[in-house]
Motif scaffolding. Sequence first.
Motif, PDB file in Angstrom:
ATOM      1  N   ALA A  30       0.830  -1.209   0.000  1.00 56.70           N
ATOM      2  CA  ALA A  30       0.000   0.000   0.000  1.00 56.70           C
ATOM      3  C   ALA A  30       0.862   1.256   0.000  1.00 56.70           C
ATOM      4  CB  ALA A  30      -0.926  -0.008   1.215  1.00 56.70           C
ATOM      5  N   PHE A  31       1.945   1.243   0.786  1.00 59.56           N
ATOM      6  CA  PHE A  31       2.837   2.407   0.824  1.00 59.56           C
ATOM      7  C   PHE A  31       3.485   2.647  -0.526  1.00 59.56           C
ATOM      8  CE2 PHE A  31       7.303   3.797   1.275  1.00 59.56           C
ATOM      9  CZ  PHE A  31       7.072   5.100   1.681  1.00 59.56           C
ATOM     10  N   HIS A  32       3.964   1.583  -1.160  1.00 58.32           N
ATOM     11  CA  HIS A  32       4.646   1.752  -2.444  1.00 58.32           C
ATOM     12  C   HIS A  32       3.673   2.135  -3.566  1.00 58.32           C
ATOM     13  CE1 HIS A  32       8.320  -0.776  -1.072  1.00 58.32           C
ATOM     14  NE2 HIS A  32       8.528   0.509  -0.912  1.00 58.32           N
ATOM     15  N   GLY A  40       3.088   5.459   6.605  1.00 62.64           N
ATOM     16  CA  GLY A  40       3.991   4.648   7.420  1.00 62.64           C
ATOM     17  C   GLY A  40       4.004   3.190   7.025  1.00 62.64           C
ATOM     18  N   GLY A  41       3.491   2.867   5.859  1.00 57.41           N
ATOM     19  CA  GLY A  41       3.384   1.460   5.456  1.00 57.41           C
ATOM     20  C   GLY A  41       4.707   0.737   5.363  1.00 57.41           C
ATOM     21  N   ASP A 137      12.549   5.344  -7.097  1.00 60.53           N
ATOM     22  CA  ASP A 137      11.341   4.913  -7.801  1.00 60.53           C
ATOM     23  C   ASP A 137      11.669   4.132  -9.063  1.00 60.53           C
ATOM     24  OD1 ASP A 137       9.885   6.153  -5.873  1.00 60.53           O
ATOM     25  OD2 ASP A 137       9.294   7.881  -7.098  1.00 60.53           O
ATOM     26  N   THR A 138      12.839   4.382  -9.621  1.00 56.63           N
ATOM     27  CA  THR A 138      13.223   3.718 -10.871  1.00 56.63           C
ATOM     28  C   THR A 138      14.285   2.643 -10.641  1.00 56.63           C
ATOM     29  OG1 THR A 138      14.792   5.512 -11.298  1.00 56.63           O
ATOM     30  CG2 THR A 138      12.605   5.708 -12.274  1.00 56.63           C
ATOM     31  N   VAL A 340       4.951   9.352 -12.531  1.00 54.15           N
ATOM     32  CA  VAL A 340       4.189   8.531 -11.587  1.00 54.15           C
ATOM     33  C   VAL A 340       2.979   7.965 -12.315  1.00 54.15           C
ATOM     34  CG1 VAL A 340       2.878   8.517  -9.437  1.00 54.15           C
ATOM     35  CG2 VAL A 340       4.954   9.915  -9.625  1.00 54.15           C
ATOM     36  N   PRO A 341       2.804   6.639 -12.342  1.00 51.90           N
ATOM     37  CA  PRO A 341       1.672   6.060 -13.072  1.00 51.90           C
ATOM     38  C   PRO A 341       0.347   6.508 -12.474  1.00 51.90           C
ATOM     39  CG  PRO A 341       3.294   4.377 -12.466  1.00 51.90           C
ATOM     40  CD  PRO A 341       3.655   5.622 -11.721  1.00 51.90           C
ATOM     41  N   SER A 342      -0.673   6.453 -13.277  1.00 48.24           N
ATOM     42  CA  SER A 342      -2.013   6.812 -12.794  1.00 48.24           C
ATOM     43  C   SER A 342      -2.455   5.833 -11.716  1.00 48.24           C
ATOM     44  CB  SER A 342      -3.014   6.785 -13.951  1.00 48.24           C
ATOM     45  OG  SER A 342      -3.188   5.456 -14.418  1.00 48.24           O
ATOM     46  N   ALA A 343      -3.462   6.229 -10.948  1.00 52.19           N
ATOM     47  CA  ALA A 343      -3.997   5.352  -9.898  1.00 52.19           C
ATOM     48  C   ALA A 343      -4.511   4.048 -10.490  1.00 52.19           C
ATOM     49  CB  ALA A 343      -5.105   6.077  -9.141  1.00 52.19           C
ATOM     50  N   THR A 344      -5.101   4.126 -11.681  1.00 48.71           N
ATOM     51  CA  THR A 344      -5.605   2.911 -12.323  1.00 48.71           C
ATOM     52  C   THR A 344      -4.479   1.942 -12.642  1.00 48.71           C
ATOM     53  OG1 THR A 344      -7.444   4.144 -13.305  1.00 48.71           O
ATOM     54  CG2 THR A 344      -6.885   2.022 -14.305  1.00 48.71           C
ATOM     55  N   ILE A 345      -3.391   2.454 -13.194  1.00 47.39           N
ATOM     56  CA  ILE A 345      -2.253   1.597 -13.521  1.00 47.39           C
ATOM     57  C   ILE A 345      -1.680   0.972 -12.251  1.00 47.39           C
ATOM     58  CG2 ILE A 345       0.125   1.621 -14.367  1.00 47.39           C
ATOM     59  CD1 ILE A 345      -0.735   3.680 -16.428  1.00 47.39           C
ATOM     60  N   ARG A 346      -1.602   1.749 -11.192  1.00 45.30           N
ATOM     61  CA  ARG A 346      -1.056   1.204  -9.943  1.00 45.30           C
ATOM     62  C   ARG A 346      -1.976   0.148  -9.347  1.00 45.30           C
ATOM     63  NH1 ARG A 346      -0.230   6.440  -6.678  1.00 45.30           N
ATOM     64  NH2 ARG A 346      -1.348   7.428  -8.393  1.00 45.30           N
TER      65      ARG A 346
END
Length: 704
Positions: A30-32, A40-41, A137-138, A340-346
């Motif tokens: 969830a954090f990532h 704090g995940g 992130d990469t 940063v990918p969209s929420a849908t992609i994540r």
Amino acid sequence: MTTLQPHLSHPKYRPDIDGLRAIAVLSVVAFHAFPSGLKGGFIGVDIFFVISGYLISTIIFQNLEKGTFSFTEFYIRRIKRIFPALILVLTASYAFGWFALFADEYKQLGKHIAAGAGFVSNIVLWNESGYFDSATDTKPLLHLWSLGVEEQFYLIWPLVLWFAWGRNFNLLTVTLVVAAASFYLNIKGILTDSVGTFYSPQTRFWELQCGSLLAWMTLYKKGAFAGFQNRLDGWLAAVVYRDSRHQADGKTLANILSFTGFSLLMYGFYIINKDVEFPGKWAILPMLGAVLIIAAGPLAWVNRIVLSNRLVVWFGLISFPLYLWHWPLLSFARIVETDVPSATIRLIAVALTIVLAWLTYRLVETPIRLGKHSGIKTLVLLVLMLLVGNVGYVSYLKNGLEFRQADAPAKTKMFADVKGTVLYNTPDDWVDERCHSALGASYDYLICRFTTATPGTLVVGDSHAAQFVYDSVAKNSNDLALVAVNGCLPFTDLVTINPTEEFEEKSSRCGVVMPIVLKMLRDFPSIQRVVFATRGAMYIEGSGYGDSEKKNNYRIIKDPDDRLAENYNQFVAGYVASINEILKFGKAVVFIEDVPEIGISAKNCLEDRPFRISDNDRPGCNVSRKAFDERNANYRKAVETISAATHHRIRIFPAYEYLCNSSSCNGLKDGASYFYDDDHLSMRGSHFIFGKFADWLRQATPKT
């Protein structure tokens, strides 16, 4: 040490511990995936550490006492538990990277694959950057740092206990000493080297040792405090319940322990975030929470109803492959989207992670861990891991295999044409022979180069001084000398520092610049001009710019106890002092007003990936003039103040004007990138800006 027979005994299975694993892994995922949602995940990793320490130490304690401990069987079980899923994820990451990554990225992936296969990812990442830096992130294998810590514990701890047992040492004392020493290093290290404290095994082992202490208490002292526990349980029951029907049967105490532990974890998820000094004292929250939940036992209400729920236990069973798969999927999505990918992609990445984790558990992990031919399976796994690690390392040595279609040399040249230049060479190449001869000593981190034996101009500063002249240095042109230290302002008694750096080390690193400059002015009368070039806006604002850089929290201070970030005044005072020293020699002084920061990696502006997930347009390597002016307002004001304080005896070269117009500041010119990354010039950019500088010098009337 015995042979494989009799077999190692293992603790009785507890579904609530698998449930605790589920809490740990889902919080990390969830954090990532949504870092602003569960800030704090990441403490889920600390929960894993406690669980691992508890289970492993229980196995070792039990079998040492029974005389059934075997290193061979212990490590065979670890190999069969860890290697199958890890080999699969490393191989899949390498295969995907072949088609998706540019050469520099594939080179880094190869290094991280080799590190992951050798279980030293934490050591390698320690030398690269902090866990919360945006560059992470990469890095698709960033998460393997925790596996490195655990495997290093598995290698060291059994040997320590076996040695102590054979010499009749008290195992509780040994465990306490190791835990206390590790915790001390953690508390001390977080103040001086937060990155090293996050990654290093010696500052993390105390969390696993807390699980070890719980294992020892559970095995050997469970009945020692029975009377006290019964009295405490009876008192708690009287406090909690209205009547006296509740007997002192331990249930009330167990329920309170598990509820308290669960509350500590929830509070940790809420209060801890990437801006606190972690691990440090904050790691006590997840550690103590996990210890209390395990100590409560499987019959406590939280453990029995919440953690032993079938769905929760199922996530716990697949927690290891779930942990291994989740970050490569999210990180690769970030890379191919160049943002940063969209929420849908994540969300899709998380769902795919769960599917892959379940398939890995059912089709790979379970068949290999169970069944016959244990020795053959172990040997095959060892060979495969060695092969995967070797392939990764060779890819690293071969510079990311530039022949791949994903990164043909023509594409690479568009943005990576600084290879072989002074700034991006190894530190061994930063100081040339003339500098060695002139300095008469060696200096760590110093960049010192001459283009001629009689330089007329001395360029001084940080990496932005190096980028300003590395086209000239590469071609041995323009009668230059360069003195620079990355991340340092050229001040005599002020230090530029961020929280990941130790004051004494940074002070000694930055403090060499001005003494060397003054020595060169004495030893080389040919030098008629000193040019100062630094990334001014970053030091004054205390942060990097744009999505490609995390806030650096740079401070300009005199001593380690100086906690005030008065960067503006310190910047002005430091430069005025240094410039006045130069003016005493009768030399001309030029101040470079820095080029723009474009805020994104230049490569993302130039070449589309071989494939993209979405149809979003690639970003442009430009920032609006309004955003640029806002970012640099304090910096340009500081430059004017410096000029006034030195009685306008310096000349100011506005480098930014040659990349900016009235509406924007651009990193691309004529279809080529003038930047290497988000703020450093490429060779083309260096050639272009220094050419403009040379023209400006010829047209300017020298000041007396």
